[in-house]
Design a protein around this motif. Structure first.
Motif, short mmCIF file in Angstrom:
data_model
loop_
_atom_site.label_atom_id
_atom_site.label_comp_id
_atom_site.label_asym_id
_atom_site.label_seq_id
_atom_site.Cartn_x
_atom_site.Cartn_y
_atom_site.Cartn_z
N ASP A 234 0.85 -1.18 0.00
CA ASP A 234 0.00 0.00 0.00
C ASP A 234 0.90 1.24 0.00
O ASP A 234 1.69 1.45 0.91
CB ASP A 234 -0.89 0.00 1.25
CG ASP A 234 -1.81 1.21 1.30
OD1 ASP A 234 -2.22 1.67 0.23
OD2 ASP A 234 -2.09 1.69 2.41
N ARG A 235 0.76 2.07 -1.02
CA ARG A 235 1.71 3.17 -1.21
C ARG A 235 1.57 4.28 -0.17
O ARG A 235 2.57 4.86 0.27
CB ARG A 235 1.54 3.77 -2.62
CG ARG A 235 2.05 2.85 -3.70
CD ARG A 235 2.02 3.51 -5.06
NE ARG A 235 2.76 2.70 -6.03
CZ ARG A 235 2.93 3.04 -7.30
NH1 ARG A 235 2.43 4.18 -7.75
NH2 ARG A 235 3.60 2.26 -8.11
N ASN A 487 8.68 10.51 -7.32
CA ASN A 487 8.99 10.02 -5.97
C ASN A 487 9.51 8.58 -5.98
O ASN A 487 10.35 8.22 -5.15
CB ASN A 487 7.75 10.14 -5.09
CG ASN A 487 7.40 11.58 -4.79
OD1 ASN A 487 8.27 12.40 -4.55
ND2 ASN A 487 6.12 11.91 -4.82
N ILE A 488 9.01 7.77 -6.88
CA ILE A 488 9.52 6.39 -7.01
C ILE A 488 10.97 6.42 -7.45
O ILE A 488 11.82 5.72 -6.89
CB ILE A 488 8.65 5.59 -8.01
CG1 ILE A 488 7.27 5.32 -7.41
CG2 ILE A 488 9.35 4.27 -8.38
CD1 ILE A 488 6.29 4.73 -8.41
N VAL A 527 17.20 -1.93 -5.89
CA VAL A 527 16.62 -2.07 -7.24
C VAL A 527 15.92 -3.43 -7.38
O VAL A 527 14.85 -3.54 -7.96
CB VAL A 527 17.70 -1.89 -8.33
CG1 VAL A 527 17.13 -2.20 -9.71
CG2 VAL A 527 18.26 -0.47 -8.29
N THR A 528 16.54 -4.47 -6.80
CA THR A 528 15.95 -5.81 -6.86
C THR A 528 14.63 -5.86 -6.11
O THR A 528 13.63 -6.42 -6.60
CB THR A 528 16.93 -6.84 -6.24
OG1 THR A 528 18.16 -6.81 -6.96
CG2 THR A 528 16.34 -8.24 -6.31
N VAL A 529 14.59 -5.27 -4.90
CA VAL A 529 13.36 -5.24 -4.11
C VAL A 529 12.25 -4.51 -4.87
O VAL A 529 11.10 -4.94 -4.89
CB VAL A 529 13.62 -4.57 -2.74
CG1 VAL A 529 12.29 -4.31 -2.01
CG2 VAL A 529 14.52 -5.45 -1.89
N ILE A 534 8.06 -6.07 -3.76
CA ILE A 534 7.86 -6.64 -2.42
C ILE A 534 7.16 -5.66 -1.50
O ILE A 534 6.29 -6.03 -0.71
CB ILE A 534 9.22 -7.06 -1.82
CG1 ILE A 534 9.85 -8.17 -2.69
CG2 ILE A 534 9.06 -7.55 -0.38
CD1 ILE A 534 11.26 -8.52 -2.30
N VAL A 535 7.55 -4.38 -1.57
CA VAL A 535 6.96 -3.33 -0.73
C VAL A 535 6.67 -2.12 -1.60
O VAL A 535 7.15 -2.01 -2.73
CB VAL A 535 7.90 -2.93 0.42
CG1 VAL A 535 8.14 -4.10 1.37
CG2 VAL A 535 9.23 -2.40 -0.11
N SER A 536 5.89 -1.16 -1.04
CA SER A 536 5.65 0.09 -1.76
C SER A 536 6.92 0.94 -1.75
O SER A 536 7.80 0.77 -0.91
CB SER A 536 4.49 0.87 -1.12
OG SER A 536 4.88 1.45 0.10
#
Length: 572
Positions: A234-235, A487-488, A527-529, A534-536
């Motif tokens: 959830d972002r 933001n990402i 970068v892998t995550v 896996i998460v926001s």
């Protein structure tokens, strides 16, 4: 736009540029070009900080974000005030004491040259890409208004911006940002007032907010907890905002040269601190107001006809293809549903014997049907124009402004959005050039540059980064909400950069080799995550910082056990 709108638009842009160049006409030194000769008062530092952060992405995309996803995006900023306190206490004193041009100079003194160069490179990469997206945002406006090809628009907007930035330097940026920011906030207030005034009789501000709230748009605080537990994907929720947002803000304001360069222009450490702390107090309410404009626009379109898709330029292009009949059919269905909605909105439950809950359920069902048609319509658009941007979040506020504001105000609002872009992008290009000259050129290319040569280089590197950002803007289509995209992108790099600085400040036993390789490994893991979803994205800032710290400590212990191992960066 009407002739009056064009006059207001051109006059506003020309006036701001002329004023900025006038204020910076005597700044012909490297310190003057990059740091305004360290002469700015706290209030100008504050406006420069906020103007740098609040780009066109903020004012173009944030209302659309609230329109589509509600107010919960405001939680993204909940960690920012705490970060301002930490930066004022630990970061500012060190930067002022060392009289640095860039934040990364400190890292060479604490660690070694390669760590400084790596950190500067991560900043340059992340900020350079983000600046390209920021150029694309105002290009959307101009291309929509004039029907220009987006690639041509990127060249025109980016070219004008480069001339403005290369010529002015930091002082020009600071002085223009104060006017830009005041115009921007005034413009947003005007848009909010117009949205309320255009509502039906008997529907005012309170009723508009209630309408948005009944449709789930006033979701200011969300927990992120579902029936299955906490949703890490959830972002925007309270926890990702306070924790993840804190680490993002700590890295952005504490280690990103585009922001560090703003408060290094202050005439004293006290002025820098006041500017930062005031930013912590003002930013959350400011963002709340901007998002609230999006809710008011949403309420407006609950009582007025809204297009099935807000990017009308793309719709026109799609209707030149074989998919035109399908698009027209979906539009007809959509308009019929909107007529049903209007009838529901005009009913009086008590007078007509309709239960309030029953009517609300009917309204919500109608809204879901409308959203389903919008989604189907976007899918057809994607088939008709494969390279078109089928997320219209960035066009919602623009459409409202151009269709509903009085003549003259349309031109002012468009100027406001373009000015917001220019202010933040100019600061970004200035910071990219300063880091390239000070951290890369002076240390890797030519260690014996004199003042005059460095000043000329600052112009050349500003131009170079401007061209790079235009190139990035050419590939910025189909990124969805631009405010999320920026933001990402930042979150992919900020956590690792912050981790390096946290080690530098608080873990004195860790030296250059250990922190350098831990940063390299951590960046690859972040970068892998992200790729694995896996998460926001907000959690990537915490993950990146934690990885650097927890990898560097044991790695330093291993290095110390090796015979003859020299520790780098003994000085702190």
């Amino acid at each position: 736009m009407a002739v009056l709108d064009w006059v207001v638009l051109i006059a506003t842009l020309a006036g701001i540029i002329t004023y900025g160049l006038y204020k910076s006409r005597h700044e012909k030194t490297l310190e003057g070009y990059f740091l305004s000769s360290r002469s700015m008062p706290w209030w100008l530092v504050l406006l420069s900080i906020m103007g740098t952060q609040a780009s066109a992405v903020t004012f173009l995309s944030a209302p659309g974000q609230a329109y589509t996803d509600g107010m919960r995006f405001v939680q993204y900023y909940f960690g920012l005030p705490i970060a301002m306190i930490v930066i004022s206490a630990f970061f500012v004193p060190i930067f002022h004491k060392l009289k640095v041009y860039t934040a990364y100079e400190f890292l060479e003194q604490r660690f070694d040259l390669k760590t400084r160069t790596l950190t500067s490179f991560l900043f340059l990469l992340g900020r350079g890409l983000s600046t390209g997206i920021s150029i694309y945002a105002p290009a959307i406006i101009v291309s929509s208004l004039l029907g220009w090809n987006i690639y041509l628009t990127n060249l025109v907007m980016g070219g004008l911006l480069i001339i403005y930035t290369v010529s002015g330097g930091a002082k020009s940026i600071a002085y223009t940002q104060q006017l830009q920011f005041l115009l921007i906030m005034g413009g947003m207030v005007i848009a909010a007032v117009v949205a309320v005034q255009l509502l039906p009789a008997g529907v005012g501000f309170t009723e508009a907010i209630a309408t948005g709230g009944s449709m789930g748009k006033m979701n200011i605080i969300t927990s992120g907890i579902t029936e299955k537990g906490f949703d890490w994907k959830d972002r925007y929720n309270m926890w990702s905002g306070v924790i993840g947002g804190f680490f993002l803000a700590l890295s952005y304001f504490g280690t990103d040269q585009s922001q560090v360069g703003r408060y290094l222009t202050a005439r004293s450490m006290k002025e820098s601190r006041i500017g930062l702390l005031m930013n912590g107090l003002v930013k959350v309410p400011m963002q709340f107001v901007i998002l609230m404009v999006g809710v008011l626009v949403f309420a407006f379109y609950q009582f007025n006809q809204a297009p099935i898709f807000f990017n009308q330029t793309l719709v026109k292009e799609a209707k030149t293809t074989a998919f035109a009949p399908t698009l027209n059919k979906l539009e007809t269905e959509y308009n019929l549903l909107q007529e049903q909605r209007n009838k529901l909105r005009n009913q009086r439950p008590v007078a007509e014997g309709i239960h309030v809950d029953t009517m609300q359920q009917a309204v919500e069902q109608n809204y879901q049907q409308l959203q389903s048609l919008r989604k189907e319509y976007a899918g057809v658009l994607k088939q008709a124009v494969p390279n078109g941007e089928t997320s219209d979040t960035n066009y919602i506020f623009l459409y409202f402004v151009t269709q509903n504001l009085p003549k003259g105000l349309v031109g002012l609002l468009i100027a406001v959005i373009i000015l917001a872009a220019w202010g933040s992008i100019a600061a970004a290009l200035n910071s990219l050039a300063s880091s390239t000259v000070i951290d890369i050129h002076h240390k890797v290319v030519n260690k014996n540059c004199d003042e005059k040569t460095s000043y000329k280089l600052s112009w050349q590197y500003t131009l170079g980064w401007g061209l790079f950002s235009i190139a990035v803007a050419m590939f910025a289509t189909n990124m969805g909400s631009l405010i999320e995209a920026v933001n990402i992108l930042g979150s992919l790099f900020y956590g690792v950069i912050l981790g390096i600085f946290l080690v530098a400040f608080f873990i004195k036993k860790v030296k250059g080799d250990a922190v350098f390789w831990s940063a390299v490994v951590s960046e690859l893991l972040v970068v892998t995550v992200y790729k694995m979803e896996i998460v926001s994205f907000l959690w990537l800032n915490l993950i990146g910082a934690a990885l650097v710290i927890f990898i560097a400590i044991p790695f330093q212990a291993l290095l110390q056990k090796q015979p003859g191992q020299k520790s780098a960066g003994e000085q702190a």
